[in-house]
Design an enzyme around this catalytic site. Sequence first.
Site: not given
Ligand code: FAD
Length: 310
Positions: A75, A47, A50, A16, A106, A122
């Site tokens: 990403h 990456t 955000a 990454e 994000g 997401a």
């Molecule tokens: P989600 O899966 O949407 O989850 C977010 C929260 O909401 C969780 O607590 C989940 O339980 C809850 N949730 C999800 N869906 C629902 C629903 N339908 N109803 C109710 N609750 C729900 N961030 C950046 O800005 N740029 C990057 O390039 C980046 N790269 C990353 C790479 C990796 C490998 C990882 C693991 C993370 C990365 N991140 C990056 C960080 C990521 O954006 C954060 O961790 C963010 O806070 C959550 O993203 P997510 O896609 O897991 O969110």
Amino acid sequence: MKLAEAMKEKMLLSFELFPPKTEKGMENLPGTIEHLCRYKPEYISCTYGAGGGNVGANREVCQMIKKAGPIPVTHFTVIRNTKEGIKEQLDQYLAEGVDHMLALRGDLPLGETTTCGDFDYATDLVKFVKDQYGDKFEIAVAGSPEGHIACRSLEADISVLRQKQDNGADYIMTQLCWDMEQFKRWLDAIRKAGVTMPVDVGIMPILDQAATINMALSRNGCVMDRELSRMISRHWLFPNPFNPKDSDGKPLDMFYDKKVKEFKEEGIEYTVRQIDEYRALGVNGIHLYALNKWKDVSEIIERSGLRTLV
Ligand code: FAD
């Protein structure tokens, strides 16, 4: 190539990178990529800031990766992004030959309680990409072995992961996790919940105290095991690792150089042992957060035997 399919056949290696903020950093990046490519990674991800602030640089880095050979995986987050904006950006990625993405929510902008965009999660982004593009994009999604910091419960977070799969995601890239017992429990639990997607494990090389503490605690709430905590304490940079130098750039800790060197050496050993443990669990991929540092990452790959250059 579908990475999720390849992962079912063998354990993949990937890196990454992040888009450098300076021109000089951008100029140096092709050299870094070239060094990393000696280990024949199946993909390299980049990456995405955000809010899309660095989208231009992200696209440039994706092209550097593509030119060097591996599959570029961008990403992508929904922060401050509208449906139209997302479509426009994704069309552009496709036009430039980038058809692999990590679909993320994000982190919420500081001081805000929403994404300030059209989608909340997401899961929504995965569904949108599937609806708009069918199978044109291969979609990875984030998985948090310790539960996302804002989740209601680990069970709720695992249900979300299942929903990502049901919406069309192809594989999981994990958040860093140093707590191996928790990782095993999570892996077991997601399989029981019907999540069959391959698991590509994210590993952050332990090279620098401040970066390690920052990554674990600034947003992610990751548990540091006893060994890692003791390592940080043994080499603690006084007065603290975030401000170890005075205004003239002189280290405040008289053992600064020795501690930095020894911490990195032990950190590399720690990372190698962590890779061993993950490989022994039969994970589908090792995704090293290379942090644009090819020398240290090469050391880790060679010591772990992940790839040899023979
Ligand atoms: P989600 O899966 O949407 O989850 C977010 C929260 O909401 C969780 O607590 C989940 O339980 C809850 N949730 C999800 N869906 C629902 C629903 N339908 N109803 C109710 N609750 C729900 N961030 C950046 O800005 N740029 C990057 O390039 C980046 N790269 C990353 C790479 C990796 C490998 C990882 C693991 C993370 C990365 N991140 C990056 C960080 C990521 O954006 C954060 O961790 C963010 O806070 C959550 O993203 P997510 O896609 O897991 O969110």
